[in-house]
Each structure stands twice: as structure tokens, then as C-alpha cells.
Design an enzyme around this catalytic site. Structure first.
Site, PDB file in Angstrom:
ATOM      1  N   THR A  71      -9.941   0.767   2.673  1.00  0.00           N
ATOM      2  CA  THR A  71      -8.845   1.653   3.068  1.00  0.00           C
ATOM      3  C   THR A  71      -9.366   3.076   2.950  1.00  0.00           C
ATOM      4  O   THR A  71     -10.175   3.364   2.075  1.00  0.00           O
ATOM      5  CB  THR A  71      -7.663   1.444   2.106  1.00  0.00           C
ATOM      6  OG1 THR A  71      -7.047   0.207   2.429  1.00  0.00           O
ATOM      7  CG2 THR A  71      -6.634   2.556   2.193  1.00  0.00           C
TER       8      THR A  71
ATOM      9  N   ARG B 216       3.679  -7.763   6.634  1.00  0.00           N
ATOM     10  CA  ARG B 216       3.546  -7.170   5.283  1.00  0.00           C
ATOM     11  C   ARG B 216       3.120  -5.694   5.403  1.00  0.00           C
ATOM     12  O   ARG B 216       2.239  -5.336   6.159  1.00  0.00           O
ATOM     13  CB  ARG B 216       2.518  -7.958   4.485  1.00  0.00           C
ATOM     14  CG  ARG B 216       2.242  -7.412   3.064  1.00  0.00           C
ATOM     15  CD  ARG B 216       1.088  -6.446   3.029  1.00  0.00           C
ATOM     16  NE  ARG B 216       0.703  -6.061   1.673  1.00  0.00           N
ATOM     17  CZ  ARG B 216      -0.211  -5.127   1.398  1.00  0.00           C
ATOM     18  NH1 ARG B 216      -0.818  -4.490   2.374  1.00  0.00           N
ATOM     19  NH2 ARG B 216      -0.511  -4.829   0.166  1.00  0.00           N
TER      20      ARG B 216
ATOM     21  N   GLY C 128       1.926  -2.375   3.044  1.00  0.00           N
ATOM     22  CA  GLY C 128       1.459  -1.980   1.714  1.00  0.00           C
ATOM     23  C   GLY C 128       1.957  -0.601   1.325  1.00  0.00           C
ATOM     24  O   GLY C 128       2.922  -0.067   1.894  1.00  0.00           O
ATOM     25  N   ASP C 129       1.291  -0.025   0.353  1.00  0.00           N
ATOM     26  CA  ASP C 129       1.696   1.288  -0.160  1.00  0.00           C
ATOM     27  C   ASP C 129       1.222   2.438   0.726  1.00  0.00           C
ATOM     28  O   ASP C 129       1.852   3.511   0.750  1.00  0.00           O
ATOM     29  CB  ASP C 129       1.113   1.506  -1.563  1.00  0.00           C
ATOM     30  CG  ASP C 129      -0.416   1.458  -1.539  1.00  0.00           C
ATOM     31  OD1 ASP C 129      -0.971   0.508  -0.951  1.00  0.00           O
ATOM     32  OD2 ASP C 129      -1.059   2.379  -2.086  1.00  0.00           O
TER      33      ASP C 129
ATOM     34  N   THR D 273      -5.528   4.068  -3.053  1.00  0.00           N
ATOM     35  CA  THR D 273      -6.117   2.828  -2.546  1.00  0.00           C
ATOM     36  C   THR D 273      -6.129   1.788  -3.653  1.00  0.00           C
ATOM     37  O   THR D 273      -6.354   2.111  -4.820  1.00  0.00           O
ATOM     38  CB  THR D 273      -7.548   3.044  -2.017  1.00  0.00           C
ATOM     39  OG1 THR D 273      -8.102   1.762  -1.685  1.00  0.00           O
ATOM     40  CG2 THR D 273      -8.447   3.732  -3.022  1.00  0.00           C
ATOM     41  N   GLY D 274      -5.852   0.556  -3.286  1.00  0.00           N
ATOM     42  CA  GLY D 274      -5.815  -0.509  -4.285  1.00  0.00           C
ATOM     43  C   GLY D 274      -4.830  -1.573  -3.844  1.00  0.00           C
ATOM     44  O   GLY D 274      -4.402  -1.599  -2.692  1.00  0.00           O
TER      45      GLY D 274
ATOM     46  N   GLY E 239      -1.710  -2.933  -3.000  1.00  0.00           N
ATOM     47  CA  GLY E 239      -0.546  -2.153  -2.599  1.00  0.00           C
ATOM     48  C   GLY E 239       0.753  -2.450  -3.318  1.00  0.00           C
ATOM     49  O   GLY E 239       1.566  -1.537  -3.537  1.00  0.00           O
TER      50      GLY E 239
HETATM   51  N1  ASP Z   1      -3.465  -0.249  -0.580  1.00  0.00           N
HETATM   52  C1  ASP Z   1      -3.819  -1.019   0.579  1.00  0.00           C
HETATM   53  C2  ASP Z   1      -2.761  -2.066   0.816  1.00  0.00           C
HETATM   54  O1  ASP Z   1      -2.324  -2.683  -0.137  1.00  0.00           O
HETATM   55  C3  ASP Z   1      -5.148  -1.691   0.478  1.00  0.00           C
HETATM   56  C4  ASP Z   1      -6.293  -0.854  -0.011  1.00  0.00           C
HETATM   57  O2  ASP Z   1      -6.096   0.236  -0.507  1.00  0.00           O
HETATM   58  O3  ASP Z   1      -7.453  -1.296   0.112  1.00  0.00           O
HETATM   59  O4  ASP Z   1      -2.435  -2.307   1.940  1.00  0.00           O
END
Ligand code: ASP
Length: 317
Positions: A184, A212, A214-215, A235-236, A238
Site C-alpha cells: 500500500t 471489502r 479497508g482503512d 498502512t497495515g 485495515g
Molecule cells: N491498510 C490496507 C488495507 O487494509 C492494506 C495495507 O496497508 O497494506 O486495505
């Protein structure tokens, strides 16, 4: 007349053990190219918003990152992308979720911010708006990436979703990462006028359920900017980031508790989020040009370039 640009290309189990020399070179070059694109704009007196869009677009065009061209595959084998952009000087924001065939989702997010009269558009409605605004589209084959596809094939018949470095069925069970594909992307910047901006763009998680979100595109969760506090891109995994309202929480700690940028980031990422089982990180900048990289995972692809001559790209913790 100082300015700062900070970027990330995803956080996760990024260690020397899972990276080979070729990958290290690819990610170094990819991050540097994005930094250069954004820096060029800031150096010529351009806005933080334009610098963020330029840096993110460069990473969306690079298939090594999980955004735009390199977006991961959903359970249905499609690429559904999310992106958001926020302007710290007036709190204007634009976001898109679940969009398909958009070459640069961050450009569409800016268009939503500037010309839709709304903040957040999703799916086919966002696609229709993109067409009406002449946003550049790309065919499915543009988004096809063999290693991402193989990554998906390995888990498509399971209930696992895979965040870059591991699969997680949301009960804490994991499956090993096979693809070593992270990414991301996000950028935050402070321009010569002391205006800050933040943006994030992602393909989400491999094998994610159709629809779906994410954040990343959610203002206050994965992306937030306010000249009075900070600009943040996360990033992480979500789901915990959504529940923790991570980006806005950092801003609130600065606004209401008077914490420094670094301390606010640390409280949210290294304490609150850890207690919720959330893994990942963020990049941050404020209107003074102070910045931070903060993550609780093994690593985060990241980089910074500023008017003081600081230039750095790093991966590991
Ligand atoms: N945060 C992103 C999500 O959950 C994924 C990522 O940051 O790699 O969609």
C-alpha cells in the site's frame, strides 16, 4: 522556505531474510522515483497536495507496490482499489473505494474532492464519475501481475485474506507469505507555505471479500490532514486501523493533549494499536516540516526528502 515530503510503500514483515538484492534495488528505486516526483513540485513552490498526488501516482504506476497497477486480487480474482486525499489547509477531502480499471485512483480521489460536491464515492458510482470527468482508465490486463496472481491462487479457496506479509482470518490464525509483495502506498507533505496534505492508495488485502473496504480511503482512519496538527497516511491490517481511527487519533492527541508529533504517533501505533492486535505503521508530517515514521511491524518501506537536503530510503526496523 522549507518543505518536506515523506512516503511509504507498505508495512509488514519486511526483513533482510525475505528480501533479495534485486528486490532491495527495485524498492529503493521505486521509492526514490516517487520522492523525486513529489520533491520536484515542492522545490518549485508547488502545493503539498500536488506533491502527494505526484508521489503516489508514481508508486501506483509501479507494479511492485500494492496500489494502482500492482493492486492485489480479491476473492473473485478482481482488482478493487481504494484511495483518499486530504488537504490540511481547508480540511477538504476526497476518497474512492472499490474502484476498478482506474489507472490512478489517487487522481480520482482528488477529482472527487474538487468537483463532485461529495467526499466519498464507491464502486460503479465512482467509476461513472471518473468517466464523466475524463479520468484515465486502464483495461484489466494493465493490472495483471503474475506474482500477485500466484499469491492469490494460493489462498483463493480458503477464508484467508493476506496482508502483504501474512494471511489472517481475523481470528489471529495466519498463513505464510509466499509472494513477498508488499505495498500500500502513501505520502504526506509540507510545502513552502506551511500547508500540509496526506494521501493513501491501495489494492487492499489479497483474497479480500468482494466489496471489502479497508482503512486507507476512510478519512480519519487511514488518511487525515489538518494544518493545525498533522498529516498522516497509514498502512497495515485495515480492520484494527479502522476501529482505532488511527490517523484522526494522532491528530487529536496533538490538538487536545498537546503531544508532540512523535509522541502522538508512538502512543497510537506502539501502544493503543498493539493492544488491539493491529499491525502496521504510518508516516506523519506537520506544518513546521517535522516528520515521523512510526511502525510496530518488522519493517516499512519508507522515504523522506526535504529542503534541508535530507534524503533517505529505508525498509527495515
Ligand atoms: N491498510 C490496507 C488495507 O487494509 C492494506 C495495507 O496497508 O497494506 O486495505
Amino acid at each position: 522556505m522549507s518543505f518536506t515530503l515523506v512516503i511509504h510503500g507498505g508495512a509488514g514483515n519486511i526483513t533482510p531474510a525475505i528480501m533479495n538484492k534485486v528486490q532491495e534495488i527495485q524498492y529503493t528505486e521505486g521509492l526514490k522515483e516517487a520522492l523525486d516526483k513529489g520533491y520536484d513540485i515542492l522545490h518549485h513552490g508547488g502545493s503539498s497536495l500536488d506533491a502527494v498526488v505526484a508521489a503516489i501516482s508514481a508508486m501506483e504506476d509501479n507494479p511492485i507496490f500494492n496500489a494502482g497497477r500492482g493492486a492485489v486480487f480479491t476473492k473473485k480474482g478482481l482488482n478493487e482499489m481504494d484511495a483518499a486525499l486530504m488537504n490540511g489547509s481547508n480540511l477538504a477531502a476526497g476518497a474512492v473505494a472499490g474502484v476498478r480499471n482506474i489507472k490512478n485512483p489517487i487522481v480520482l480521489a482528488r477529482e472527487v474532492m474538487l468537483h463532485s460536491g461529495h467526499v466519498f464515492l464507491s464502486g460503479s458510482g465512482a467509476g461513472e464519475f471518473a468517466l464523466s470527468q475524463g479520468i484515465e482508465m486502464a483495461p484489466d490486463k494493465y493490472f495483471f501481475n503474475q506474482s500477485r496472481y500466484d499469491q492469490w491462487l494460493e489462498i483463493r479457496d480458503t477464508n484467508f485474506t493476506q496482508l502483504d506479509h501474512k494471511g489472517d482470518n481475523l481470528k489471529g490464525e495466519t498463513v505464510p507469505n509466499t509472494g513477498h509483495k508488499f505495498g500500500t502506498v502513501g505520502a504526506v507533505a509540507c510545502d513552502v507555505n506551511g500547508n500540509i496534505a496526506a494521501g493513501t492508495s491501495t489494492g487492499g488485502m489479497t483474497n479480500k471479500r468482494f466489496g471489502r473496504i479497508g482503512d486507507s480511503p476512510v478519512i480519519g482512519a487511514g488518511t487525515y490532514a489538518n494544518n493545525n496538527t498533522c498529516a498522516i497516511s497509514c498502512t497495515g491490517h485495515g480492520e484494527p486501523f479502522l476501529r482505532a481511527c488511527v490517523a484522526h487519533d494522532v491528530s487529536c492527541l496533538i490538538e487536545y493533549k498537546g503531544l508532540s508529533l512523535k509522541d502522538a504517533c508512538a502512543v497510537v501505533i506502539k501502544d493503543k494499536l498493539v493492544k488491539m492486535g493491529g499491525e502496521g505503521g504510518l508516516i506523519a508530517v506537520n506544518a513546521l516540516g517535522e516528520y515521523d515514521f512510526c511502525f510496530n511491524s518488522a519493517g516499512m518501506y519508507r522515504g523522506i526528502r526535504n529542503s534541508e537536503g535530507k534524503e533517505l530510503v529505508a525498509f527495515y526496523g
